[in-house]
Design a protein around this motif. Structure first.
Motif, PDB file in Angstrom:
ATOM      1  N   GLU A 122     -40.294  39.066  40.066  1.00 19.08           N
ATOM      2  CA  GLU A 122     -40.521  40.206  41.326  1.00 19.08           C
ATOM      3  C   GLU A 122     -41.911  39.818  41.961  1.00 19.08           C
ATOM      4  OE1 GLU A 122     -40.056  44.029  39.821  1.00 19.08           O
ATOM      5  OE2 GLU A 122     -37.954  43.875  39.493  1.00 19.08           O
ATOM      6  N   ASN A 123     -41.962  39.817  43.205  1.00 15.83           N
ATOM      7  CA  ASN A 123     -43.139  39.608  43.933  1.00 15.83           C
ATOM      8  C   ASN A 123     -44.270  40.826  43.580  1.00 15.83           C
ATOM      9  OD1 ASN A 123     -42.457  36.855  44.795  1.00 15.83           O
ATOM     10  ND2 ASN A 123     -41.518  37.831  46.537  1.00 15.83           N
ATOM     11  N   GLU A 124     -43.579  42.096  43.817  1.00 18.09           N
ATOM     12  CA  GLU A 124     -44.352  43.159  43.574  1.00 18.09           C
ATOM     13  C   GLU A 124     -44.986  43.217  42.168  1.00 18.09           C
ATOM     14  OE1 GLU A 124     -45.371  45.065  46.190  1.00 18.09           O
ATOM     15  OE2 GLU A 124     -44.038  43.814  47.524  1.00 18.09           O
ATOM     16  N   PRO A 125     -46.027  44.109  41.900  1.00 18.98           N
ATOM     17  CA  PRO A 125     -46.307  44.266  40.673  1.00 18.98           C
ATOM     18  C   PRO A 125     -45.187  44.681  39.829  1.00 18.98           C
ATOM     19  CG  PRO A 125     -48.066  45.272  42.091  1.00 18.98           C
ATOM     20  CD  PRO A 125     -46.607  44.898  42.865  1.00 18.98           C
ATOM     21  N   PRO A 126     -44.744  44.076  38.815  1.00 17.84           N
ATOM     22  CA  PRO A 126     -43.745  44.281  37.919  1.00 17.84           C
ATOM     23  C   PRO A 126     -43.777  45.503  37.141  1.00 17.84           C
ATOM     24  CG  PRO A 126     -44.951  42.582  36.765  1.00 17.84           C
ATOM     25  CD  PRO A 126     -45.558  43.004  38.219  1.00 17.84           C
ATOM     26  N   ALA A 127     -42.464  46.176  37.201  1.00 18.10           N
ATOM     27  CA  ALA A 127     -42.389  47.392  36.336  1.00 18.10           C
ATOM     28  C   ALA A 127     -41.329  47.290  35.131  1.00 18.10           C
ATOM     29  CB  ALA A 127     -41.418  48.398  37.223  1.00 18.10           C
ATOM     30  N   ASP A 128     -40.788  46.068  35.050  1.00 20.57           N
ATOM     31  CA  ASP A 128     -39.999  45.613  33.946  1.00 20.57           C
ATOM     32  C   ASP A 128     -40.033  44.040  33.491  1.00 20.57           C
ATOM     33  OD1 ASP A 128     -38.858  44.491  36.044  1.00 20.57           O
ATOM     34  OD2 ASP A 128     -36.914  45.269  36.177  1.00 20.57           O
ATOM     35  N   ALA A 129     -39.515  43.739  32.538  1.00 21.91           N
ATOM     36  CA  ALA A 129     -39.620  42.113  31.938  1.00 21.91           C
ATOM     37  C   ALA A 129     -39.410  41.039  33.224  1.00 21.91           C
ATOM     38  CB  ALA A 129     -38.737  42.248  30.975  1.00 21.91           C
ATOM     39  N   GLN A 130     -40.529  40.286  33.222  1.00 23.51           N
ATOM     40  CA  GLN A 130     -40.261  39.083  34.067  1.00 23.51           C
ATOM     41  C   GLN A 130     -40.463  38.012  33.205  1.00 23.51           C
ATOM     42  OE1 GLN A 130     -40.714  39.940  37.560  1.00 23.51           O
ATOM     43  NE2 GLN A 130     -39.983  41.939  36.518  1.00 23.51           N
ATOM     44  N   GLY A 131     -39.410  36.754  33.712  1.00 23.77           N
ATOM     45  CA  GLY A 131     -39.215  35.605  32.894  1.00 23.77           C
ATOM     46  C   GLY A 131     -37.886  35.127  33.016  1.00 23.77           C
ATOM     47  N   TRP A 132     -37.204  34.319  32.012  1.00 25.57           N
ATOM     48  CA  TRP A 132     -36.218  33.608  32.146  1.00 25.57           C
ATOM     49  C   TRP A 132     -35.446  33.469  30.690  1.00 25.57           C
ATOM     50  CZ3 TRP A 132     -36.495  29.287  29.040  1.00 25.57           C
ATOM     51  CH2 TRP A 132     -37.679  28.804  28.865  1.00 25.57           C
ATOM     52  N   TYR A 133     -34.096  33.256  30.830  1.00 21.22           N
ATOM     53  CA  TYR A 133     -33.404  32.690  29.667  1.00 21.22           C
ATOM     54  C   TYR A 133     -32.828  31.288  29.987  1.00 21.22           C
ATOM     55  CZ  TYR A 133     -33.004  37.337  27.421  1.00 21.22           C
ATOM     56  OH  TYR A 133     -33.374  38.487  26.692  1.00 21.22           O
ATOM     57  N   ALA A 134     -32.643  30.582  29.241  1.00 18.76           N
ATOM     58  CA  ALA A 134     -31.964  29.333  29.414  1.00 18.76           C
ATOM     59  C   ALA A 134     -30.714  29.242  28.481  1.00 18.76           C
ATOM     60  CB  ALA A 134     -32.931  28.204  28.915  1.00 18.76           C
ATOM     61  N   TYR A 135     -29.703  28.523  28.841  1.00 15.36           N
ATOM     62  CA  TYR A 135     -28.331  28.465  28.481  1.00 15.36           C
ATOM     63  C   TYR A 135     -27.900  27.104  28.344  1.00 15.36           C
ATOM     64  CZ  TYR A 135     -28.536  33.402  29.776  1.00 15.36           C
ATOM     65  OH  TYR A 135     -28.975  34.712  29.935  1.00 15.36           O
ATOM     66  N   ARG A 136     -27.043  26.429  27.488  1.00 18.13           N
ATOM     67  CA  ARG A 136     -26.865  25.287  27.370  1.00 18.13           C
ATOM     68  C   ARG A 136     -25.240  25.409  26.745  1.00 18.13           C
ATOM     69  NH1 ARG A 136     -29.046  19.891  27.162  1.00 18.13           N
ATOM     70  NH2 ARG A 136     -31.030  20.912  26.583  1.00 18.13           N
ATOM     71  N   ALA A 137     -24.255  24.998  27.570  1.00 14.82           N
ATOM     72  CA  ALA A 137     -22.912  24.921  27.021  1.00 14.82           C
ATOM     73  C   ALA A 137     -22.025  23.651  27.345  1.00 14.82           C
ATOM     74  CB  ALA A 137     -22.026  26.081  27.472  1.00 14.82           C
ATOM     75  N   GLY A 138     -20.877  23.313  26.492  1.00 14.83           N
ATOM     76  CA  GLY A 138     -20.265  22.251  26.777  1.00 14.83           C
ATOM     77  C   GLY A 138     -18.761  22.695  26.860  1.00 14.83           C
ATOM     78  N   TYR A 139     -17.985  22.095  27.689  1.00 12.29           N
ATOM     79  CA  TYR A 139     -16.580  22.475  27.754  1.00 12.29           C
ATOM     80  C   TYR A 139     -16.015  21.075  28.288  1.00 12.29           C
ATOM     81  CZ  TYR A 139     -18.371  22.573  32.832  1.00 12.29           C
ATOM     82  OH  TYR A 139     -18.965  22.510  33.812  1.00 12.29           O
ATOM     83  N   THR A 140     -14.445  21.237  28.087  1.00 11.92           N
ATOM     84  CA  THR A 140     -13.566  20.122  28.316  1.00 11.92           C
ATOM     85  C   THR A 140     -12.667  20.781  29.602  1.00 11.92           C
ATOM     86  OG1 THR A 140     -13.620  19.242  26.320  1.00 11.92           O
ATOM     87  CG2 THR A 140     -11.755  18.722  27.550  1.00 11.92           C
ATOM     88  N   MET A 141     -12.539  19.762  30.584  1.00 10.26           N
ATOM     89  CA  MET A 141     -11.484  19.881  31.693  1.00 10.26           C
ATOM     90  C   MET A 141     -10.446  19.263  31.352  1.00 10.26           C
ATOM     91  SD  MET A 141     -13.231  22.076  33.591  1.00 10.26           S
ATOM     92  CE  MET A 141     -12.085  22.198  34.906  1.00 10.26           C
ATOM     93  N   SER A 142      -9.417  19.680  31.469  1.00  6.01           N
ATOM     94  CA  SER A 142      -8.011  19.124  31.302  1.00  6.01           C
ATOM     95  C   SER A 142      -6.657  19.974  32.293  1.00  6.01           C
ATOM     96  CB  SER A 142      -7.388  19.209  29.959  1.00  6.01           C
ATOM     97  OG  SER A 142      -6.248  18.727  29.672  1.00  6.01           O
ATOM     98  N   MET A 143      -7.096  19.670  33.574  1.00  5.72           N
ATOM     99  CA  MET A 143      -6.287  20.167  34.742  1.00  5.72           C
ATOM    100  C   MET A 143      -5.295  19.448  35.356  1.00  5.72           C
ATOM    101  SD  MET A 143      -9.258  22.950  35.901  1.00  5.72           S
ATOM    102  CE  MET A 143      -7.985  23.522  37.431  1.00  5.72           C
ATOM    103  N   ALA A 144      -4.006  19.301  35.290  1.00  3.48           N
ATOM    104  CA  ALA A 144      -3.325  18.637  36.163  1.00  3.48           C
ATOM    105  C   ALA A 144      -3.252  19.224  37.419  1.00  3.48           C
ATOM    106  CB  ALA A 144      -1.833  18.675  35.399  1.00  3.48           C
ATOM    107  N   PRO A 145      -3.134  18.184  38.443  1.00  3.23           N
ATOM    108  CA  PRO A 145      -2.875  18.925  39.829  1.00  3.23           C
ATOM    109  C   PRO A 145      -1.687  19.874  39.836  1.00  3.23           C
ATOM    110  CG  PRO A 145      -3.385  16.599  39.948  1.00  3.23           C
ATOM    111  CD  PRO A 145      -2.927  16.902  38.268  1.00  3.23           C
TER     112      PRO A 145
END
Length: 410
Positions: free
Chosen positions: A137-160
């Motif tokens: 937030e640009n204004e003086p923050p009233a709650d937590a400021q920051g970030w989470y990072a995520y990393r995930a793997g998956y398989t696509m198996s889609m026929a038209p």
């Protein structure tokens, strides 16, 4: 004087002690429970953070508590997707997100959450997604400021897969064709019913097939091609019974060539984007005098069939846009009077003929229900809805029963 100074020193010490105690108490009560708890999801699965950096305000901007964990290479396994492309859903606390998708061949795509959900999967195989979700937030923050990072793997198996909104359609209707799955090209459709434009969706493509008033009844073969995919589909057209209306004789005012030069080039041009949303609306509040497909008789002779809706409008009635789009023609033609054409995208256009005055301007972005001109008595007000050069019945589109409204959220 010394007593006063001593008293002031004691007061200051007491205030400092109270403030310090308050800060210590608040600091002790501040913890990970004050960090955002609602999960980022991908493919309906909650993602587990594998790194974060958060600052929680404790006492204004003077005292804060810091939580940090460096990102790591742990990959959350999401399994295999066979029916629909996984969608990224961000909770309300996210103010910004950075997304990277890595394909099986190692190529990486980077964008934000909105463009992530229109990512085109060009091949089956193993993918990886990295998301960094921020709360800032640009204004003086009233709650937590920051970030989470995520990393995930998956398989696509889609026929038209190819789906028609209906495999039987009446003359005057619109049938949507929905193409999903892993596609290695852009679609095209060969059919005698008319030109079909396709638009990209989150899972593939959507096209719109016009079934005009005089389309031949019976089975029609649709030949779909998309890269290496070829598919023949069958669409059955059913005949519609139209009533006969007697109309007054018309004086030949000329202007046919002017009309062709102005209108016919519009049949082959359209934006690929879908600009309409939801129901089409009547351009006039007056009654419909001639419906789509009505057989027209003049002086006892058949003069043709109606390709639109004709309204019984009073002089000076305000005429409005049937749907959102871009005005591609706003002019007065000898044959049709004031004429406004609105491009709704994907080959779909509204044609309004017979205006006394035209207030819309070419190139204008317009919303459904916005004024485009006024009706007069020199010409009938006619509303045509066309896909390419083929007219379709506007009434199903106004009632929400058209293929133009098929899976609109896609």
């Amino acid at each position: 004087m010394r007593k006063l100074l001593l008293w002031l020193a004691m007061v200051i010490a007491m205030v400092a002690l109270i403030l310090g105690g308050t800060a210590a108490f608040l600091y002790s009560r501040t913890g990970e429970k004050d960090l955002p708890q609602e999960a980022v999801t991908f493919g309906d699965t909650a993602l587990t953070p594998n790194g974060w950096d958060w600052t929680i305000p404790v006492l204004g901007d003077k005292v804060s508590k810091h939580y940090q964990s460096p990102t790591n290479l742990t990959v959350q396994k999401l399994g295999t997707f066979t029916d629909t492309a996984p969608q990224l859903v961000l909770p309300d606390w996210v103010t910004r997100a950075e997304v990277t998708i890595t394909a099986p061949d190692g190529t990486a795509w980077t964008g934000d959450a909105s463009t992530c959900n229109t990512y085109t999967y060009a091949a089956n195989g193993d993918y990886q997604i990295i998301v960094k979700a921020y709360h800032q937030e640009n204004e003086p923050p009233a709650d937590a400021q920051g970030w989470y990072a995520y990393r995930a793997g998956y398989t696509m198996s889609m026929a038209p897969t190819v789906t028609l909104s209906s495999d039987r359609a009446a003359q005057g209707s619109v049938v949507a064709l929905y193409l999903t799955g892993i596609l290695d090209g852009e679609p095209s459709l060969e059919t005698d019913l008319g030109t079909v434009w396709f638009r990209r969706t989150a899972g593939g493509y959507m096209g719109y097939i016009p079934i005009t008033y005089n389309a031949e009844g019976g089975d029609h073969t649709l030949q779909l091609t998309c890269g290496s995919l070829t598919r023949d589909l069958t669409l059955t057209v059913t005949n519609t019974q139209h009533k006969t209306v007697e109309l007054p004789a018309e004086e030949d005012v000329g202007g046919a060539e002017e009309y062709r030069n102005a209108i016919w080039p519009l049949y082959t041009n359209s934006t690929d984007q879908k600009l309409w949303n939801g129901l089409f609306v009547a351009p006039s509040s007056s009654a419909i005098a001639v419906h789509y497909g009505d057989i027209q008789m003049r002086d006892g002779q058949r003069s043709g069939q109606s390709t639109g809706l004709t309204y019984s409008t009073p002089d000076n009635e305000t005429i409005t846009a049937p749907q959102s789009g871009t005005v591609v023609l706003a002019d007065t033609l000898t044959l049709t009077g004031g004429t406004v054409v609105i491009d709704h995208g994907c080959g779909v256009k509204s044609y309004l003929f017979g205006l006394k005055t035209v207030t819309a301007q070419r190139g204008q972005t317009i919303e459904a229900g916005s004024p485009v001109g006024t009706a007069g008595t020199d010409h009938d007000l006619i509303f045509e809805l066309r896909i390419g050069s083929k007219s379709v019945d506007p009434e199903p589109a106004m009632a929400g029963r058209s293929g133009l409204q098929y899976r609109e959220s896609e």
